[in-house]
Design a protein around this motif. Structure first.
Motif, PDB file in Angstrom:
ATOM      1  N   ASN A 186      13.772  -1.728  61.974  1.00 59.04           N
ATOM      2  CA  ASN A 186      13.429  -1.671  63.392  1.00 59.04           C
ATOM      3  C   ASN A 186      12.078  -0.980  63.566  1.00 59.04           C
ATOM      4  O   ASN A 186      11.462  -0.538  62.584  1.00 59.04           O
ATOM      5  N   LEU A 187      11.632  -0.870  64.800  1.00 57.26           N
ATOM      6  CA  LEU A 187      10.295  -0.333  65.063  1.00 57.26           C
ATOM      7  C   LEU A 187      10.150   1.110  64.583  1.00 57.26           C
ATOM      8  O   LEU A 187       9.148   1.464  63.948  1.00 57.26           O
ATOM      9  N   GLU A 188      11.152   1.922  64.843  1.00 52.53           N
ATOM     10  CA  GLU A 188      11.067   3.331  64.441  1.00 52.53           C
ATOM     11  C   GLU A 188      11.016   3.461  62.926  1.00 52.53           C
ATOM     12  O   GLU A 188      10.214   4.243  62.386  1.00 52.53           O
ATOM     13  N   GLU A 189      11.849   2.700  62.226  1.00 47.18           N
ATOM     14  CA  GLU A 189      11.848   2.747  60.767  1.00 47.18           C
ATOM     15  C   GLU A 189      10.530   2.240  60.199  1.00 47.18           C
ATOM     16  O   GLU A 189      10.021   2.785  59.204  1.00 47.18           O
ATOM     17  N   THR A 190       9.958   1.208  60.817  1.00 48.13           N
ATOM     18  CA  THR A 190       8.670   0.671  60.376  1.00 48.13           C
ATOM     19  C   THR A 190       7.573   1.711  60.527  1.00 48.13           C
ATOM     20  O   THR A 190       6.735   1.902  59.630  1.00 48.13           O
ATOM     21  N   GLU A 191       7.564   2.402  61.652  1.00 44.30           N
ATOM     22  CA  GLU A 191       6.545   3.431  61.871  1.00 44.30           C
ATOM     23  C   GLU A 191       6.704   4.583  60.882  1.00 44.30           C
ATOM     24  O   GLU A 191       5.705   5.136  60.408  1.00 44.30           O
ATOM     25  N   ASP A 192       7.954   4.920  60.563  1.00 41.40           N
ATOM     26  CA  ASP A 192       8.187   5.969  59.558  1.00 41.40           C
ATOM     27  C   ASP A 192       7.645   5.532  58.199  1.00 41.40           C
ATOM     28  O   ASP A 192       6.988   6.314  57.504  1.00 41.40           O
ATOM     29  N   MET A 193       7.935   4.283  57.806  1.00 36.12           N
ATOM     30  CA  MET A 193       7.462   3.804  56.510  1.00 36.12           C
ATOM     31  C   MET A 193       5.938   3.792  56.452  1.00 36.12           C
ATOM     32  O   MET A 193       5.339   4.157  55.424  1.00 36.12           O
ATOM     33  N   ALA A 194       5.292   3.391  57.549  1.00 36.55           N
ATOM     34  CA  ALA A 194       3.824   3.410  57.594  1.00 36.55           C
ATOM     35  C   ALA A 194       3.298   4.826  57.383  1.00 36.55           C
ATOM     36  O   ALA A 194       2.316   5.039  56.657  1.00 36.55           O
ATOM     37  N   ARG A 195       3.974   5.785  57.976  1.00 38.14           N
ATOM     38  CA  ARG A 195       3.554   7.188  57.814  1.00 38.14           C
ATOM     39  C   ARG A 195       3.726   7.641  56.363  1.00 38.14           C
ATOM     40  O   ARG A 195       2.844   8.304  55.809  1.00 38.14           O
ATOM     41  N   TYR A 196       4.838   7.269  55.744  1.00 38.55           N
ATOM     42  CA  TYR A 196       5.057   7.672  54.354  1.00 38.55           C
ATOM     43  C   TYR A 196       4.040   7.014  53.418  1.00 38.55           C
ATOM     44  O   TYR A 196       3.535   7.652  52.488  1.00 38.55           O
ATOM     45  N   LEU A 197       3.747   5.745  53.642  1.00 37.27           N
ATOM     46  CA  LEU A 197       2.767   5.062  52.789  1.00 37.27           C
ATOM     47  C   LEU A 197       1.387   5.700  52.932  1.00 37.27           C
ATOM     48  O   LEU A 197       0.654   5.842  51.948  1.00 37.27           O
ATOM     49  N   THR A 198       1.040   6.083  54.148  1.00 36.59           N
ATOM     50  CA  THR A 198      -0.239   6.751  54.368  1.00 36.59           C
ATOM     51  C   THR A 198      -0.288   8.087  53.637  1.00 36.59           C
ATOM     52  O   THR A 198      -1.291   8.446  53.013  1.00 36.59           O
ATOM     53  N   GLU A 199       0.832   8.814  53.671  1.00 37.61           N
ATOM     54  CA  GLU A 199       0.895  10.111  53.008  1.00 37.61           C
ATOM     55  C   GLU A 199       0.873   9.950  51.483  1.00 37.61           C
ATOM     56  O   GLU A 199       0.227  10.738  50.778  1.00 37.61           O
ATOM     57  N   VAL A 200       1.563   8.943  50.966  1.00 31.22           N
ATOM     58  CA  VAL A 200       1.529   8.678  49.529  1.00 31.22           C
ATOM     59  C   VAL A 200       0.106   8.401  49.080  1.00 31.22           C
ATOM     60  O   VAL A 200      -0.361   8.919  48.051  1.00 31.22           O
ATOM     61  N   ARG A 201      -0.587   7.583  49.844  1.00 32.98           N
ATOM     62  CA  ARG A 201      -1.966   7.255  49.487  1.00 32.98           C
ATOM     63  C   ARG A 201      -2.864   8.488  49.539  1.00 32.98           C
ATOM     64  O   ARG A 201      -3.698   8.707  48.648  1.00 32.98           O
ATOM     65  N   ARG A 202      -2.681   9.307  50.549  1.00 27.54           N
ATOM     66  CA  ARG A 202      -3.528  10.483  50.714  1.00 27.54           C
ATOM     67  C   ARG A 202      -3.281  11.507  49.618  1.00 27.54           C
ATOM     68  O   ARG A 202      -4.219  12.060  49.049  1.00 27.54           O
ATOM     69  N   ARG A 203      -2.016  11.734  49.284  1.00 21.16           N
ATOM     70  CA  ARG A 203      -1.682  12.808  48.348  1.00 21.16           C
ATOM     71  C   ARG A 203      -1.717  12.376  46.885  1.00 21.16           C
ATOM     72  O   ARG A 203      -2.031  13.181  46.006  1.00 21.16           O
ATOM     73  N   LEU A 204      -1.384  11.123  46.618  1.00 19.23           N
ATOM     74  CA  LEU A 204      -1.280  10.677  45.229  1.00 19.23           C
ATOM     75  C   LEU A 204      -2.432   9.776  44.796  1.00 19.23           C
ATOM     76  O   LEU A 204      -2.635   9.578  43.600  1.00 19.23           O
ATOM     77  N   GLY A 205      -3.158   9.210  45.734  1.00 14.85           N
ATOM     78  CA  GLY A 205      -4.293   8.348  45.392  1.00 14.85           C
ATOM     79  C   GLY A 205      -3.903   7.065  44.692  1.00 14.85           C
ATOM     80  O   GLY A 205      -4.701   6.498  43.935  1.00 14.85           O
ATOM     81  N   VAL A 206      -2.677   6.590  44.936  1.00 13.16           N
ATOM     82  CA  VAL A 206      -2.193   5.392  44.256  1.00 13.16           C
ATOM     83  C   VAL A 206      -2.845   4.144  44.859  1.00 13.16           C
ATOM     84  O   VAL A 206      -2.921   3.982  46.076  1.00 13.16           O
ATOM     85  N   THR A 207      -3.319   3.251  43.990  1.00 18.31           N
ATOM     86  CA  THR A 207      -3.810   1.945  44.439  1.00 18.31           C
ATOM     87  C   THR A 207      -2.604   1.087  44.798  1.00 18.31           C
ATOM     88  O   THR A 207      -1.613   1.043  44.064  1.00 18.31           O
ATOM     89  N   MET A 208      -2.666   0.395  45.949  1.00 15.34           N
ATOM     90  CA  MET A 208      -1.512  -0.356  46.430  1.00 15.34           C
ATOM     91  C   MET A 208      -1.902  -1.787  46.795  1.00 15.34           C
ATOM     92  O   MET A 208      -2.982  -2.030  47.341  1.00 15.34           O
ATOM     93  N   ILE A 209      -0.987  -2.704  46.481  1.00 14.73           N
ATOM     94  CA  ILE A 209      -1.082  -4.078  46.978  1.00 14.73           C
ATOM     95  C   ILE A 209       0.154  -4.323  47.826  1.00 14.73           C
ATOM     96  O   ILE A 209       1.289  -4.147  47.365  1.00 14.73           O
ATOM     97  N   LEU A 210      -0.074  -4.725  49.054  1.00 14.45           N
ATOM     98  CA  LEU A 210       0.982  -4.868  50.046  1.00 14.45           C
ATOM     99  C   LEU A 210       1.176  -6.336  50.395  1.00 14.45           C
ATOM    100  O   LEU A 210       0.224  -7.025  50.780  1.00 14.45           O
ATOM    101  N   VAL A 211       2.408  -6.828  50.240  1.00 16.59           N
ATOM    102  CA  VAL A 211       2.796  -8.140  50.751  1.00 16.59           C
ATOM    103  C   VAL A 211       3.692  -7.887  51.953  1.00 16.59           C
ATOM    104  O   VAL A 211       4.717  -7.197  51.828  1.00 16.59           O
ATOM    105  N   GLU A 212       3.313  -8.420  53.107  1.00 17.95           N
ATOM    106  CA  GLU A 212       4.077  -8.088  54.307  1.00 17.95           C
ATOM    107  C   GLU A 212       3.844  -9.128  55.403  1.00 17.95           C
ATOM    108  O   GLU A 212       2.736  -9.657  55.544  1.00 17.95           O
ATOM    109  N   HIS A 213       4.930  -9.414  56.158  1.00 16.23           N
ATOM    110  CA  HIS A 213       4.826 -10.324  57.301  1.00 16.23           C
ATOM    111  C   HIS A 213       4.515  -9.581  58.603  1.00 16.23           C
ATOM    112  O   HIS A 213       4.112 -10.211  59.577  1.00 16.23           O
ATOM    113  N   ASP A 214       4.723  -8.277  58.613  1.00 19.60           N
ATOM    114  CA  ASP A 214       4.455  -7.492  59.823  1.00 19.60           C
ATOM    115  C   ASP A 214       2.943  -7.280  59.932  1.00 19.60           C
ATOM    116  O   ASP A 214       2.365  -6.406  59.285  1.00 19.60           O
TER     117      ASP A 214
END
Length: 257
Positions: A186-214
């Protein structure tokens, strides 16, 4: 300073009998970048992931991670090189606790044998304690603490998707393949996941490839986007450039917009 290329895909072609899933696909992903792959259903997005992590063997083309060629390698050897993946459908073991599911992500980093592990003594004991501490840091990052001992099969769906991400992060990847991480949320869960992915990128510097319909998630998170249609690349650029490309609009909407 120009960033080094993390992943290079060149002339990738994948066929199943008379069906061409990927046709001469090529792209670069830079170190630390969030690169998105979009396209209608059946466009070949997941096929790219399956080629990168060694599940599929393409008929032509090369995939290179840094100085290492991935094409022709087994999934296990590619995982050992630092490539981790989440899946559209949850791949958690429902009868195991969340922390034990995350510990599975550490398996390729463990060095002790089965016998020592069974008796949990000496080096095996010290190693497991160290790996559990590393898993706890992932749990803290993704705010999964309240569910630490909960069997994965009893987790709320949004938390289970987060646990799937946690298991991939437990592998200590340098390249993370995210296959529809917010599918079914749902929308709330999606926004939470976006926040976690942003934090993972900021703190861990992991290169990411995203496949997504949203598309909102893609436009918010991605640095660059590759659009596919029937296995053929049709546009690459910033999210705004790809979103407004008339060929992309036609592929998605049949020219209705």
């Amino acid at each position: 300073m120009e960033r080094l290329t993390k992943l290079e895909v060149r002339d990738l072609t994948l066929r199943f009998g008379g069906v061409t899933a990927l046709d001469n696909v090529g792209f670069d992903v830079m170190a630390g970048e969030m690169f998105a792959v979009i396209g209608p259903n059946g466009a070949g997005k997941t096929s790219i992931f399956n080629c990168v992590n060694g599940v599929y063997k393409p008929q032509a083309g090369t995939i290179r991670l840094g100085d290492t060629v991935l094409t022709g390698r087994s999934p296990a050897s590619i995982a050992a090189l630092g490539v981790a993946r989440t899946f559209q459908n949850l791949g958690l073991f429902g009868n195991l606790s969340l922390i034990d599911n995350l510990m599975l992500g550490r398996h390729h980093l463990m060095r002790t044998g089965m016998l020592a592990g069974m008796f949990w003594w000496g080096r095996a004991k010290r190693e497991e304690i160290t790996h559990r501490a590393d898993v706890e840091s992932v749990i803290d990052l993704l705010e999964l603490g309240p569910y630490r001992r909960t069997p994965a099969g009893m987790l709320p769906y949004g938390v289970a998707k987060r646990a799937e991400l946690g298991r991939a992060l437990a592998m200590e990847p340098t390249l993370l393949l995210l296959d529809e991480p917010v599918a079914g949320m749902n929308l709330e869960e999606t926004e939470d996941m976006a926040r976690y992915l942003t934090e993972v990128r900021r703190r861990l510097g992991v290169t990411m490839i995203l496949v997504e319909h949203d598309m909102r998630l893609v436009m918010d998170l991605a640095d660059r986007v590759l659009a596919l249609d029937f296995g053929v690349p049709i546009a690459t650029g910033t999210p705004a450039e790809v979103q407004n490309d008339p060929v992309v609009v036609e592929a998605y909407l049949g020219g209705a917009a």
